[in-house]
Design a protein around this motif. Structure first.
Motif, PDB file in Angstrom:
ATOM      1  N   HIS A   1      38.885 -28.608  -2.729  1.00  0.00           N
ATOM      2  CA  HIS A   1      38.388 -27.752  -3.808  1.00  0.00           C
ATOM      3  C   HIS A   1      38.361 -28.605  -5.072  1.00  0.00           C
ATOM      4  CE1 HIS A   1      37.678 -24.172  -6.219  1.00  0.00           C
ATOM      5  NE2 HIS A   1      37.513 -23.499  -5.087  1.00  0.00           N
ATOM      6  N   VAL A   2      37.174 -28.860  -5.596  1.00  0.00           N
ATOM      7  CA  VAL A   2      37.023 -29.775  -6.715  1.00  0.00           C
ATOM      8  C   VAL A   2      36.216 -29.111  -7.833  1.00  0.00           C
ATOM      9  CG1 VAL A   2      37.091 -31.764  -5.183  1.00  0.00           C
ATOM     10  CG2 VAL A   2      34.881 -30.833  -5.877  1.00  0.00           C
ATOM     11  N   THR A   3      36.323 -29.704  -9.006  1.00  0.00           N
ATOM     12  CA  THR A   3      35.462 -29.333 -10.135  1.00  0.00           C
ATOM     13  C   THR A   3      34.653 -30.563 -10.525  1.00  0.00           C
ATOM     14  OG1 THR A   3      36.972 -27.655 -10.984  1.00  0.00           O
ATOM     15  CG2 THR A   3      35.385 -28.591 -12.532  1.00  0.00           C
ATOM     16  N   THR A   4      33.334 -30.401 -10.590  1.00  0.00           N
ATOM     17  CA  THR A   4      32.440 -31.520 -10.881  1.00  0.00           C
ATOM     18  C   THR A   4      31.907 -31.393 -12.304  1.00  0.00           C
ATOM     19  OG1 THR A   4      31.773 -31.604  -8.560  1.00  0.00           O
ATOM     20  CG2 THR A   4      30.369 -32.751 -10.143  1.00  0.00           C
ATOM     21  N   LEU A   5      31.909 -32.496 -13.013  1.00  0.00           N
ATOM     22  CA  LEU A   5      31.328 -32.572 -14.359  1.00  0.00           C
ATOM     23  C   LEU A   5      30.224 -33.614 -14.337  1.00  0.00           C
ATOM     24  CD1 LEU A   5      33.142 -32.674 -17.776  1.00  0.00           C
ATOM     25  CD2 LEU A   5      31.445 -34.429 -17.216  1.00  0.00           C
ATOM     26  N   ILE A   6      29.028 -33.200 -14.759  1.00  0.00           N
ATOM     27  CA  ILE A   6      27.889 -34.120 -14.838  1.00  0.00           C
ATOM     28  C   ILE A   6      27.391 -34.123 -16.273  1.00  0.00           C
ATOM     29  CG2 ILE A   6      25.549 -34.607 -14.040  1.00  0.00           C
ATOM     30  CD1 ILE A   6      26.254 -33.329 -11.388  1.00  0.00           C
ATOM     31  N   ALA A   7      27.329 -35.300 -16.848  1.00  0.00           N
ATOM     32  CA  ALA A   7      26.904 -35.442 -18.255  1.00  0.00           C
ATOM     33  C   ALA A   7      25.736 -36.414 -18.341  1.00  0.00           C
ATOM     34  CB  ALA A   7      28.075 -35.920 -19.113  1.00  0.00           C
ATOM     35  N   ASP A   8      24.861 -36.147 -19.295  1.00  0.00           N
ATOM     36  CA  ASP A   8      23.663 -36.987 -19.442  1.00  0.00           C
ATOM     37  C   ASP A   8      23.268 -36.989 -20.919  1.00  0.00           C
ATOM     38  OD1 ASP A   8      21.554 -38.547 -18.863  1.00  0.00           O
ATOM     39  OD2 ASP A   8      20.459 -37.073 -17.666  1.00  0.00           O
ATOM     40  N   MET A   9      22.582 -38.046 -21.353  1.00  0.00           N
ATOM     41  CA  MET A   9      22.080 -38.128 -22.734  1.00  0.00           C
ATOM     42  C   MET A   9      20.704 -37.467 -22.788  1.00  0.00           C
ATOM     43  SD  MET A   9      21.114 -41.447 -25.096  1.00  0.00           S
ATOM     44  CE  MET A   9      22.691 -42.228 -24.954  1.00  0.00           C
ATOM     45  N   GLU A  10      20.570 -36.528 -23.676  1.00  0.00           N
ATOM     46  CA  GLU A  10      19.276 -35.866 -23.844  1.00  0.00           C
ATOM     47  C   GLU A  10      18.308 -36.820 -24.554  1.00  0.00           C
ATOM     48  OE1 GLU A  10      18.362 -31.393 -24.732  1.00  0.00           O
ATOM     49  OE2 GLU A  10      18.665 -32.439 -26.639  1.00  0.00           O
ATOM     50  N   ALA A  11      17.091 -36.857 -24.074  1.00  0.00           N
ATOM     51  CA  ALA A  11      16.016 -37.665 -24.680  1.00  0.00           C
ATOM     52  C   ALA A  11      16.399 -39.141 -24.744  1.00  0.00           C
ATOM     53  CB  ALA A  11      15.665 -37.131 -26.061  1.00  0.00           C
ATOM     54  N   TYR A  12      16.956 -39.620 -23.661  1.00  0.00           N
ATOM     55  CA  TYR A  12      17.389 -41.009 -23.644  1.00  0.00           C
ATOM     56  C   TYR A  12      16.223 -41.966 -23.876  1.00  0.00           C
ATOM     57  CZ  TYR A  12      19.115 -45.451 -21.770  1.00  0.00           C
ATOM     58  OH  TYR A  12      19.440 -46.768 -21.605  1.00  0.00           O
TER      59      TYR A  12
ATOM     60  N   GLY B   1      22.927 -44.222 -15.142  1.00  0.00           N
ATOM     61  CA  GLY B   1      22.103 -44.884 -16.146  1.00  0.00           C
ATOM     62  C   GLY B   1      22.514 -44.482 -17.539  1.00  0.00           C
ATOM     63  N   ASP B   2      22.181 -43.253 -17.943  1.00  0.00           N
ATOM     64  CA  ASP B   2      22.537 -42.756 -19.267  1.00  0.00           C
ATOM     65  C   ASP B   2      23.538 -41.609 -19.175  1.00  0.00           C
ATOM     66  OD1 ASP B   2      20.764 -41.054 -18.035  1.00  0.00           O
ATOM     67  OD2 ASP B   2      19.775 -40.453 -19.895  1.00  0.00           O
ATOM     68  N   GLY B   3      24.247 -41.518 -18.082  1.00  0.00           N
ATOM     69  CA  GLY B   3      25.218 -40.443 -17.901  1.00  0.00           C
ATOM     70  C   GLY B   3      26.198 -40.791 -16.794  1.00  0.00           C
ATOM     71  N   LEU B   4      26.959 -39.773 -16.389  1.00  0.00           N
ATOM     72  CA  LEU B   4      27.946 -40.005 -15.324  1.00  0.00           C
ATOM     73  C   LEU B   4      28.186 -38.737 -14.527  1.00  0.00           C
ATOM     74  CD1 LEU B   4      30.726 -38.488 -16.326  1.00  0.00           C
ATOM     75  CD2 LEU B   4      31.101 -40.590 -17.586  1.00  0.00           C
ATOM     76  N   VAL B   5      28.782 -38.935 -13.364  1.00  0.00           N
ATOM     77  CA  VAL B   5      29.244 -37.850 -12.499  1.00  0.00           C
ATOM     78  C   VAL B   5      30.738 -38.069 -12.273  1.00  0.00           C
ATOM     79  CG1 VAL B   5      29.040 -36.702 -10.265  1.00  0.00           C
ATOM     80  CG2 VAL B   5      27.007 -37.672 -11.370  1.00  0.00           C
ATOM     81  N   ALA B   6      31.535 -37.039 -12.511  1.00  0.00           N
ATOM     82  CA  ALA B   6      32.990 -37.128 -12.302  1.00  0.00           C
ATOM     83  C   ALA B   6      33.470 -35.835 -11.662  1.00  0.00           C
ATOM     84  CB  ALA B   6      33.704 -37.373 -13.632  1.00  0.00           C
ATOM     85  N   PHE B   7      34.621 -35.931 -11.013  1.00  0.00           N
ATOM     86  CA  PHE B   7      35.183 -34.709 -10.420  1.00  0.00           C
ATOM     87  C   PHE B   7      36.702 -34.771 -10.443  1.00  0.00           C
ATOM     88  CE2 PHE B   7      33.711 -37.572  -7.041  1.00  0.00           C
ATOM     89  CZ  PHE B   7      34.889 -37.853  -6.360  1.00  0.00           C
ATOM     90  N   TRP B   8      37.297 -33.597 -10.364  1.00  0.00           N
ATOM     91  CA  TRP B   8      38.753 -33.432 -10.341  1.00  0.00           C
ATOM     92  C   TRP B   8      39.134 -32.686  -9.055  1.00  0.00           C
ATOM     93  CZ3 TRP B   8      35.866 -33.950 -14.517  1.00  0.00           C
ATOM     94  CH2 TRP B   8      36.369 -34.649 -15.616  1.00  0.00           C
ATOM     95  N   GLY B   9      40.313 -33.052  -8.491  1.00  0.00           N
ATOM     96  CA  GLY B   9      40.756 -32.435  -7.241  1.00  0.00           C
ATOM     97  C   GLY B   9      40.628 -33.344  -6.043  1.00  0.00           C
ATOM     98  N   ALA B  10      40.161 -34.576  -6.254  1.00  0.00           N
ATOM     99  CA  ALA B  10      40.062 -35.575  -5.198  1.00  0.00           C
ATOM    100  C   ALA B  10      40.164 -36.949  -5.868  1.00  0.00           C
ATOM    101  CB  ALA B  10      38.745 -35.447  -4.440  1.00  0.00           C
ATOM    102  N   PRO B  11      40.781 -37.939  -5.219  1.00  0.00           N
ATOM    103  CA  PRO B  11      41.341 -37.880  -3.859  1.00  0.00           C
ATOM    104  C   PRO B  11      42.661 -37.117  -3.749  1.00  0.00           C
ATOM    105  CG  PRO B  11      41.759 -40.027  -4.827  1.00  0.00           C
ATOM    106  CD  PRO B  11      40.903 -39.283  -5.805  1.00  0.00           C
TER     107      PRO B  11
END
Length: 622
Positions: free
Chosen positions: A439-450, A489-499
């Motif tokens: 059971h994880v929580t995913t955060l995805i962030a990106d730069m608008e109008a990169y 590229g202009d953002g990231l993907v991260a998650f909590w609850g793993a490993p």
């Protein structure tokens, strides 16, 4: 590809090494049990056997044998040694005639004539009575020829007999004795008498030991050619022609009567009538003392008495049955090696040491049970194998474990914070990177109008902007214990609850999102002072079940999370462009979070989904 190939080769090599270690451990037991090496090569072997002998020794009375002792008291009462031969003859006549013993063996020899009458009486007793005279064979290659050699039988081809180089016999006046036994012996390298030659080969004839000669002469049941009969027989004889003395009784188990009591006719008749008697001396003046497993100073005739007791036990069918101790030792060593090969790559060094220690204790107890049933097996064989595993396999296992930890550390440090790595290394997870459903929580962030931000910038400035923006995103993710999946590229993907599973993964992800917004606020203030336009980040957050683990291929390893909640987070980040709020949150995160307040934004059908999803953002008190 090359790194993956090296990893596979290392894995195959490690497995091969483990099997080689196990095979070597078993081979050590094989060598200890079957190698034709001197006993002194395994000093610990005899030490352990001596402990077993002492522990097994019985105090139960041995009622078939009586020992007549020319002790210090007898010498004080009758006179100093040597006694006249007539007195020795009196002693034997009292035993045979007055007390009615079945037979007498003398642990004494008379290489020179003395008083003629006494020698004549001794000769008559030895010729016509149940009397066994003694002679001594030498096995140290000294060409002794003292006195007259008596008795013996023609050697049987290939008979197992100790080879003598010389002898000390009785004088010629006693050469008519019908029964003669050898009292010569060879102590082990440490000076302890553990073995006797049941028969000795000298110049084509074989001669029995004293106990065997008394058994053949006077035991109740006699067999043909007694040298191949019960007890200390060929089945127990080693390649040098010696057998292990079966010290199964303590000295207190034997009836010992003083020689002076026999001469004074005061000895209790019930301890002598019908008994087999060995006449010897415990007197220090006669120097008939030897070191045995029972005591560093033992009367020499106790050795022959112990051997005679074993012959009688075998005749009566009460001697310990023969077991295949060597094969039992080998099977035990194989079992330990197989267990070790399974546990060593999987358990800690301390656990494996405990397993080896436990196996050693079990074997010591097993060997204690086996030892009376097999004179040839090496009790230390499996212990030597365990020692080999302790000195070779444990360090190797530790080295392999350290290598895995270093590889794990190097891999995880690319994705997660140091605190998470440390906690992961302390955990008992066998393979933390293996895909698991969590059971994880995913955060995805990106730069608008990169694109519009970097279109007019030089390459160096565009790279600096991207790097600075990603630092605003990455710091909070790692500070909140998140796992950095990848940069986009202009953002990231991260998650909590793993490993590592965590209960508050949703709150940690939201904390990271808030910190990202604070970082961007400071970043934009710097840009404003430089006359640059502000940067906006779009963030999507969702919680749910995902498959997290190393989904790499033979070309590259990658630790990531896949699942519906991850896809929803990506859609939430994309839909944030339509709202004035930077963080858009899904229903799963709202349900899991416990420390945050939320504002409902309505419902929307996200791309690729059939039903509308509820959208939320954070209700910040500011």
């Amino acid at each position: 590809m090359m790194r993956s190939l090296r990893s596979r080769l290392m894995s195959i090599s490690a497995a091969t090494v483990w099997w080689l270690i196990g095979i070597c451990a078993v081979c050590i037991t094989v060598a200890a049990e079957w190698a034709t090496l001197p006993v002194s090569v395994y000093p610990g072997d005899e030490w352990l056997r001596d402990r077993y002998i002492v522990a097994h020794t019985s105090d139960a009375p041995e009622t078939r044998i009586t020992m007549v002792d020319i002790d210090e008291t007898s010498l004080a009462a009758i006179g100093p040694w040597p006694w006249p031969r007539a007195r020795i003859a009196d002693l034997i006549e009292h035993l045979v005639g007055t007390y009615g013993v079945r037979g007498v063996a003398l642990d004494l020899f008379f290489s020179e004539p003395a008083d003629a009458e006494g020698d004549m009486r001794l000769a008559m007793l030895a010729q016509h009575g149940p009397v066994v005279m003694a002679q001594v064979f030498d096995y140290d290659h000294a060409p002794l020829r003292i006195g007259k050699l008596m008795g013996g039988e023609a050697a049987i081809p290939l008979s197992l007999a100790a080879r003598a180089s010389g002898y000390i016999g009785n004088h010629a006046g006693l050469s008519s004795a019908k029964s003669v036994g050898n009292i010569g012996f060879v102590p082990d390298a440490d000076g302890v008498l553990r073995h006797l030659p049941p028969q000795t080969l000298f110049e084509g004839r074989v001669y029995p030991t004293l106990s065997r000669a008394l058994f053949d002469c006077c035991a109740i049941a006699r067999g043909s050619s007694a040298l191949s009969q019960a007890g200390m027989s060929g089945a127990k004889v080693n390649k040098s022609g010696f057998v292990r003395v079966p010290y199964r009784h303590s000295l207190s188990a034997f009836t010992i009567i003083k020689a002076s009591d026999i001469l004074h006719l005061t000895a209790p008749a019930e301890f002598l009538k019908g008994k087999l008697v060995i006449l010897g001396s415990s007197s220090l003046n006669l120097s008939d003392r030897v070191s045995t497993p029972l005591s560093p100073s033992t009367s020499g005739f106790l050795v022959h008495t112990s051997a005679l007791s074993d012959l009688l036990d075998t005749q009566e069918g009460i001697a310990p049955q023969a077991w295949q101790g060597r094969w039992l030792a080998l099977l035990f060593s194989i079992a330990v090696a197989m267990v070790a090969m399974y546990t060593f790559p999987r358990l800690s060094a301390l656990s494996n040491i405990a397993i080896l220690a436990g196996a050693s204790v079990i074997w010591v107890m097993c060997a204690y049970v086996i030892h009376p049933h097999d004179d040839f097996f090496a009790p230390t064989g499996p212990l030597l194998s365990n020692l080999f595993l302790l000195t070779i396999a444990v360090p190797y296992g530790w080295q392999v474990s350290q290598g895995k930890s270093q590889r794990l550390l190097g891999t995880l440090q690319q994705y997660v914070a140091k605190a998470v790595v440390d906690e992961l290394l302390r955990s008992d997870l066998k393979d933390p990177l293996a895909p698991r459903q969590l059971h994880v929580t995913t955060l995805i962030a990106d730069m608008e109008a990169y694109t519009s931000h970097v279109a007019s910038l030089p390459v160096q400035d565009a790279a600096r902007l991207t790097r600075d923006f990603l630092e605003c995103l990455t710091g909070p993710v790692l500070a909140m214990g998140g796992t950095l999946d990848k940069y986009t590229g202009d953002g990231l993907v991260a998650f909590w609850g793993a490993p590592l599973p965590v209960d508050n993964h949703a709150d940690l992800a939201l904390d990271a999102g808030i910190q990202i917004m604070m970082n961007l606020r400071s970043f934009n203030m710097q840009r404003k002072r430089a006359g640059l336009s502000p940067i906006r980040a779009r963030i999507g957050v969702e919680s749910g079940i995902a498959m997290a683990g190393d989904f790499g291929t033979s070309f590259r390893s990658i630790y990531t999370a896949v699942g519906d909640s991850v896809n929803v987070a990506s859609r939430l980040e994309d839909v944030a462009r339509d709202f004035p709020y930077d963080i858009i949150i899904g229903q799963g995160t709202v349900t899991c979070a416990t420390r945050h307040q939320f504002k409902f934004l309505g419902e929307r059908i996200l791309k690729g989904r059939e039903h509308p999803s509820k959208l939320f953002t954070l209700e910040l008190n500011q």
